[in-house]
Design a protein around this motif. Structure first.
Motif, PDB file in Angstrom:
ATOM      1  N   PHE A  87       0.808  -1.219   0.000  1.00  0.00           N
ATOM      2  CA  PHE A  87       0.000   0.000   0.000  1.00  0.00           C
ATOM      3  C   PHE A  87       0.845   1.275   0.000  1.00  0.00           C
ATOM      4  CE2 PHE A  87      -2.869  -3.227   1.686  1.00  0.00           C
ATOM      5  CZ  PHE A  87      -4.045  -2.946   1.013  1.00  0.00           C
ATOM      6  N   ALA A  88       2.129   1.146  -0.331  1.00  0.00           N
ATOM      7  CA  ALA A  88       3.047   2.287  -0.229  1.00  0.00           C
ATOM      8  C   ALA A  88       2.589   3.493  -1.043  1.00  0.00           C
ATOM      9  CB  ALA A  88       4.451   1.852  -0.669  1.00  0.00           C
ATOM     10  N   LYS A  89       2.025   3.268  -2.211  1.00  0.00           N
ATOM     11  CA  LYS A  89       1.628   4.374  -3.083  1.00  0.00           C
ATOM     12  C   LYS A  89       0.152   4.723  -2.969  1.00  0.00           C
ATOM     13  CE  LYS A  89       5.272   3.468  -6.469  1.00  0.00           C
ATOM     14  NZ  LYS A  89       5.595   3.192  -7.893  1.00  0.00           N
ATOM     15  N   SER A  90      -0.533   4.083  -2.042  1.00  0.00           N
ATOM     16  CA  SER A  90      -1.955   4.365  -1.845  1.00  0.00           C
ATOM     17  C   SER A  90      -2.123   5.645  -1.027  1.00  0.00           C
ATOM     18  CB  SER A  90      -2.627   3.205  -1.120  1.00  0.00           C
ATOM     19  OG  SER A  90      -3.984   3.491  -0.853  1.00  0.00           O
ATOM     20  N   PRO A  91      -3.148   6.458  -1.340  1.00  0.00           N
ATOM     21  CA  PRO A  91      -3.360   7.685  -0.558  1.00  0.00           C
ATOM     22  C   PRO A  91      -3.767   7.415   0.888  1.00  0.00           C
ATOM     23  CG  PRO A  91      -5.173   7.314  -2.089  1.00  0.00           C
ATOM     24  CD  PRO A  91      -4.104   6.330  -2.436  1.00  0.00           C
ATOM     25  N   TYR A  92      -4.240   6.217   1.178  1.00  0.00           N
ATOM     26  CA  TYR A  92      -4.611   5.829   2.539  1.00  0.00           C
ATOM     27  C   TYR A  92      -3.878   4.551   2.920  1.00  0.00           C
ATOM     28  CZ  TYR A  92      -8.585   9.052   2.164  1.00  0.00           C
ATOM     29  OH  TYR A  92      -9.371  10.164   2.006  1.00  0.00           O
ATOM     30  N   ASP A 110      -7.098 -10.502   2.374  1.00  0.00           N
ATOM     31  CA  ASP A 110      -6.276  -9.959   1.294  1.00  0.00           C
ATOM     32  C   ASP A 110      -6.673 -10.464  -0.085  1.00  0.00           C
ATOM     33  OD1 ASP A 110      -5.253 -12.531   1.425  1.00  0.00           O
ATOM     34  OD2 ASP A 110      -3.160 -11.917   1.617  1.00  0.00           O
ATOM     35  N   ASN A 111      -7.716 -11.302  -0.154  1.00  0.00           N
ATOM     36  CA  ASN A 111      -8.297 -11.601  -1.465  1.00  0.00           C
ATOM     37  C   ASN A 111      -8.822 -10.335  -2.125  1.00  0.00           C
ATOM     38  OD1 ASN A 111      -9.811 -14.882  -0.711  1.00  0.00           O
ATOM     39  ND2 ASN A 111      -7.684 -14.240  -0.871  1.00  0.00           N
ATOM     40  N   PHE A 112      -9.110  -9.316  -1.319  1.00  0.00           N
ATOM     41  CA  PHE A 112      -9.644  -8.053  -1.821  1.00  0.00           C
ATOM     42  C   PHE A 112      -8.660  -6.896  -1.658  1.00  0.00           C
ATOM     43  CE2 PHE A 112     -13.403 -10.592  -0.741  1.00  0.00           C
ATOM     44  CZ  PHE A 112     -14.131 -10.497  -1.917  1.00  0.00           C
ATOM     45  N   LYS A 113      -7.381  -7.222  -1.494  1.00  0.00           N
ATOM     46  CA  LYS A 113      -6.417  -6.160  -1.220  1.00  0.00           C
ATOM     47  C   LYS A 113      -6.326  -5.145  -2.360  1.00  0.00           C
ATOM     48  CE  LYS A 113      -2.447  -8.970  -2.721  1.00  0.00           C
ATOM     49  NZ  LYS A 113      -1.201  -9.648  -2.268  1.00  0.00           N
ATOM     50  N   SER A 114      -6.499  -5.579  -3.610  1.00  0.00           N
ATOM     51  CA  SER A 114      -6.428  -4.627  -4.717  1.00  0.00           C
ATOM     52  C   SER A 114      -7.566  -3.605  -4.656  1.00  0.00           C
ATOM     53  CB  SER A 114      -6.450  -5.360  -6.062  1.00  0.00           C
ATOM     54  OG  SER A 114      -7.700  -5.992  -6.284  1.00  0.00           O
ATOM     55  N   VAL A 141     -13.742 -14.066  -9.832  1.00  0.00           N
ATOM     56  CA  VAL A 141     -14.062 -12.705 -10.268  1.00  0.00           C
ATOM     57  C   VAL A 141     -13.192 -11.639  -9.604  1.00  0.00           C
ATOM     58  CG1 VAL A 141     -15.935 -11.066 -10.656  1.00  0.00           C
ATOM     59  CG2 VAL A 141     -16.421 -13.525 -10.622  1.00  0.00           C
ATOM     60  N   PRO A 142     -12.909 -11.714  -8.295  1.00  0.00           N
ATOM     61  CA  PRO A 142     -12.107 -10.633  -7.688  1.00  0.00           C
ATOM     62  C   PRO A 142     -10.746 -10.440  -8.337  1.00  0.00           C
ATOM     63  CG  PRO A 142     -13.147 -11.962  -5.992  1.00  0.00           C
ATOM     64  CD  PRO A 142     -13.357 -12.687  -7.288  1.00  0.00           C
ATOM     65  N   TRP A 143     -10.206 -11.484  -8.955  1.00  0.00           N
ATOM     66  CA  TRP A 143      -8.902 -11.395  -9.595  1.00  0.00           C
ATOM     67  C   TRP A 143      -9.022 -11.184 -11.103  1.00  0.00           C
ATOM     68  CZ3 TRP A 143     -10.377 -14.976  -5.966  1.00  0.00           C
ATOM     69  CH2 TRP A 143      -9.754 -14.879  -4.715  1.00  0.00           C
ATOM     70  N   SER A 144      -9.994 -11.824 -11.733  1.00  0.00           N
ATOM     71  CA  SER A 144     -10.088 -11.770 -13.196  1.00  0.00           C
ATOM     72  C   SER A 144     -10.847 -10.554 -13.701  1.00  0.00           C
ATOM     73  CB  SER A 144     -10.762 -13.047 -13.729  1.00  0.00           C
ATOM     74  OG  SER A 144     -12.125 -13.107 -13.328  1.00  0.00           O
ATOM     75  N   ASP A 145     -11.881 -10.144 -12.975  1.00  0.00           N
ATOM     76  CA  ASP A 145     -12.755  -9.064 -13.443  1.00  0.00           C
ATOM     77  C   ASP A 145     -13.159  -8.144 -12.296  1.00  0.00           C
ATOM     78  OD1 ASP A 145     -13.689  -9.885 -16.435  1.00  0.00           O
ATOM     79  OD2 ASP A 145     -13.410 -11.677 -15.207  1.00  0.00           O
ATOM     80  N   PRO A 146     -12.202  -7.527 -11.611  1.00  0.00           N
ATOM     81  CA  PRO A 146     -12.538  -6.684 -10.457  1.00  0.00           C
ATOM     82  C   PRO A 146     -13.431  -5.511 -10.799  1.00  0.00           C
ATOM     83  CG  PRO A 146     -10.256  -6.348 -11.122  1.00  0.00           C
ATOM     84  CD  PRO A 146     -10.746  -7.540 -11.877  1.00  0.00           C
ATOM     85  N   GLU A 147     -13.334  -5.053 -12.045  1.00  0.00           N
ATOM     86  CA  GLU A 147     -14.155  -3.899 -12.437  1.00  0.00           C
ATOM     87  C   GLU A 147     -15.650  -4.201 -12.355  1.00  0.00           C
ATOM     88  OE1 GLU A 147     -13.565  -6.354 -16.108  1.00  0.00           O
ATOM     89  OE2 GLU A 147     -12.289  -5.679 -14.443  1.00  0.00           O
TER      90      GLU A 147
END
Length: 280
Positions: free
Chosen positions: A37-42, A80-84, A263-269
């Motif tokens: 998360f180094a470059k994340s604003p939060y 962390d399955n949803f870390k992105s 889906v969380p990895w292949s099509d997060p959008e």
């Protein structure tokens, strides 16, 4: 012959579990989290809380004054399955994001899994109660019935459901006969703890879904269903079941024919789109 086949399948699952164990422990160190998360604003924060007489864990990130969203992983899985999603710039600009380790996984691994959906939902209640407004719940796979159960039991805390490849129809749930050797033979103690927890909670899922079936009318919030047409782990026909059980609320379907279960990895959008729809 059937018992021998069961042992072969169980042994194969053990090998798969051993190979995958490093991906599903969900125990990111402080250094790993800082780097990711180094470059994340939060920057995310860990939270430990009590529920079901045990210590459980979730991670939160973003402005707590914004609309809360809670991600609930499948089986096996971890926060962390949803870390992105927790560093997605669009989501962070509009939402307060949280991702939980369900009982038996990640930092909530101690004492193993909870095998009843009502207990799985109860494990979420302290998080929901802490928020300033009702929460959008996002549940992937086994997380799907967990968030439905939460909406049934705690409707005052739930703004919308986003069910992602959720296994909710008891008639579509396989019997899982091959799971019994992993529960009742010495193989149980040879498999990684996260896989043991997964086996324990999936074994009774069919009966748990039957128990939940009469109470869908208590769901009062909008529901978004994200489903792939090529999902071989959870039948796409679960969408039909959801619509049949929820004629009294708005149900929106986001379907991609060539999408699989992950889906969380292949099509997060598509999940992000589902969260947007949950705000409508």
């Amino acid at each position: 012959m059937k018992y021998r086949k069961a042992l072969i399948v169980a042994g194969s699952l053990y090998v798969l579990a051993a190979v995958a164990s490093s991906c599903f422990t969900g125990r990111m160190t402080a250094k790993e989290m800082n780097n990711y998360f180094a470059k994340s604003p939060y920057q995310p924060s860990r939270h430990y809380y009590q529920a079901l007489g045990r210590q459980l864990h979730y991670v939160a990130v973003g402005d707590s004054l914004r609309q809360p969203v809670l991600f609930v992983h499948g089986s096996p899985g971890s926060w962390d399955n949803f870390k992105s999603f927790l560093k997605d710039t669009f989501l962070l600009a509009h939402f307060h994001l949280m991702s939980v380790d369900r009982p038996g996984f990640g930092e909530s691994q101690e004492e193993g899994a909870e095998t009843e959906l009502q207990h799985q939902a109860e494990a979420l209640r302290p998080i929901l109660k802490r928020q300033r407004q009702p929460v959008i719940l996002v549940g992937h796979s086994y997380g799907g019935p967990v968030i439905v159960e939460a909406a049934i039991r705690f409707p005052q805390y739930v703004k919308a459901l986003v069910i992602v490849a959720g296994a909710v129809d008891p008639d579509l749930e396989p019997s899982g006969w091959y799971r019994y050797p992993l529960k009742y033979t010495p193989l149980r103690w040879a498999i990684p703890p996260f896989f043991r927890s997964s086996n324990d909670e999936l074994l009774p899922l069919k009966n748990e879904l039957k128990k939940m079936a009469p109470y869908w009318a208590k769901v009062r919030c909008p529901v978004v269903v994200v489903q792939g047409g090529k999902d071989v782990l959870v039948s796409p026909d679960n969408v039909t079941y959801i619509k049949r059980k929820l004629p009294h609320v708005k149900v929106t379907t986001i379907r991609k024919e060539n999408m699989n279960h992950f889906v969380p990895w292949s099509d997060p959008e598509l999940i992000i789109e589902g969260i947007k729809r949950g705000m409508e």
